[in-house]
Design an enzyme around this catalytic site. Structure first.
Site, short mmCIF file in Angstrom:
data_model
loop_
_atom_site.label_atom_id
_atom_site.label_comp_id
_atom_site.label_asym_id
_atom_site.label_seq_id
_atom_site.Cartn_x
_atom_site.Cartn_y
_atom_site.Cartn_z
N LYS A 132 23.86 26.80 -3.50
CA LYS A 132 24.38 25.43 -3.52
C LYS A 132 24.16 24.79 -4.89
CE LYS A 132 22.43 22.18 -1.00
NZ LYS A 132 22.01 21.51 0.23
N GLY B 194 13.18 12.01 0.42
CA GLY B 194 13.83 11.61 -0.81
C GLY B 194 12.95 11.79 -2.04
N ASP C 152 12.77 13.79 -4.59
CA ASP C 152 12.18 15.11 -4.85
C ASP C 152 12.39 15.52 -6.31
OD1 ASP C 152 14.87 15.26 -4.25
OD2 ASP C 152 14.78 17.30 -3.51
N SER D 103 9.24 17.12 2.43
CA SER D 103 10.42 17.98 2.44
C SER D 103 11.21 17.79 1.16
CB SER D 103 11.30 17.66 3.65
OG SER D 103 12.49 18.41 3.62
#
Length: 343
Positions: A81, A238, A240, A311
């Site tokens: 991606k 968020g 990151d 995450s």
């Protein structure tokens, strides 16, 4: 020898991708990704970043390989991606904050089975990571959900978190009323029985919530330690990027910390600033959520514990999900097929 020369590549737009999977299926696919990560049945490197000072945001590149993704009937999958994050897109250009393109390949040959818009896919699989963390780490009686951020990932978080828990109340925060209005216009009809409370008062949204999902992209912490009660579960999705954080560092110091991938989270995740500040050490991280799902690591240890899931978004979330999306698209006959290899 089997010839692949006449095989075509399926090209799917954002509209084509929408509705291929139910929110609960995204949760199951992402849970499988974390499980394979815990089992060591995948391959990925920490995401690569390109950051330009002239454009607030970044590019990310995310290749991965996984064994036995969920539901698609294949034994292995690979994907890569390319993500563009631009923090001013909504305000300046009326565009999503995040764009992405995902290439799904057959592992043995490297043949591109599909080239798909990754924006809707990313919105849902990212939100699903919060839902998986709630399934495994939140208190069993958690009933009030706070969503910090009402953009695309906030939408994905609502849809997937609603698939794993019956919430008595969902509070939604954004800095702007216009974003909240757009969120409610989109989501209220999808969740007619859900008590959703939009607000621009962040403290009122977070205080008293049993589970808090943060999805903002800015560099400054927005959630204060004083607002987080014992027993709260937090999924930080968020910011990151090195130097960014959504939570005051004191929250990490109070919490049992689980991450998606320790190699990514230490330099770029929610824990990167608390580690650099000395509020926590790397050894204070309990481990990766895949180990919890596999049963080799304890998750929440009691109802008073604060659990924090950091995450950053790992590439196998994509390779675990796109095979089922591809299968459904083929079955539905959506998209455009294009021959990519000349004869």
């Amino acid at each position: 020898m089997t010839s692949w020369r006449n095989r075509k590549t399926l090209i799917l737009s954002r509209t084509d991708m929408m509705g291929l999977l139910e929110p609960g299926e995204y949760v199951d696919c992402v849970e499988t990704a974390f499980r394979r990560h815990g089992e060591g049945r995948c391959y990925l490197e920490p995401k690569g970043h390109i950051v330009l000072d002239k454009y607030p945001g970044e590019w990310e590149v995310m290749p991965s390989y996984i064994e036995e993704p969920a539901g698609a009937g294949v034994t292995e999958a690979a994907a890569c991606k390319w993500v563009s994050i631009r923090e001013h897109n909504r305000a300046k250009f009326d565009l999503p904050t995040v764009f992405s393109i995902l290439v799904y390949t057959e592992p043995e040959t490297g043949f591109p089975l599909a080239i798909v818009d990754g924006s809707y896919h990313t919105m849902m699989r990212t939100g699903a990571s919060a839902a998986v963390s709630i399934r495994w780490l939140a208190r069993k009686d958690a009933s009030v959900l706070a969503l910090v951020g009402a953009g695309d990932v906030g939408i994905g978080s609502l849809r997937t978190c609603a698939a794993v828990r019956d919430w008595s109340e969902v509070r939604v925060w954004s800095r702007t009323q216009a974003t909240l209005d757009a969120f409610m216009e989109s989501e209220a009809p999808r969740h007619p029985g859900l008590n959703m409370l939009p607000s621009t008062d962040l403290e009122a949204v977070v205080r008293g919530a049993d589970a808090v999902v943060t999805t903002t992209t800015g560099a400054d912490p927005v959630v204060k330690d004083a607002w987080i009660a014992d027993g709260t579960h937090i999924a930080a999705l968020g910011s990151d990027l090195a130097g960014n954080q959504e939570l005051e560092s004191a929250i990490a110091a109070r919490a049992r910390i689980l991450v998606d991938d320790i190699r990514q989270c230490v330099p770029d995740g929610e824990i990167n600033v608390p580690i650099r500040e000395g509020a926590i050490a790397t050894d204070d991280v309990a481990g990766e959520i895949g180990a919890v799902i596999c049963g080799s690591l304890e998750g929440r240890r009691d109802d008073a514990e604060i659990t924090l899931f950091d995450s950053t978004g790992i590439a196998i979330q994509d390779s675990a999900t796109v095979p089922l999306e591809y299968q459904r698209a083929v079955e539905a006959g959506v998209g455009i097929e294009k021959k990519m290899i000349s004869t």
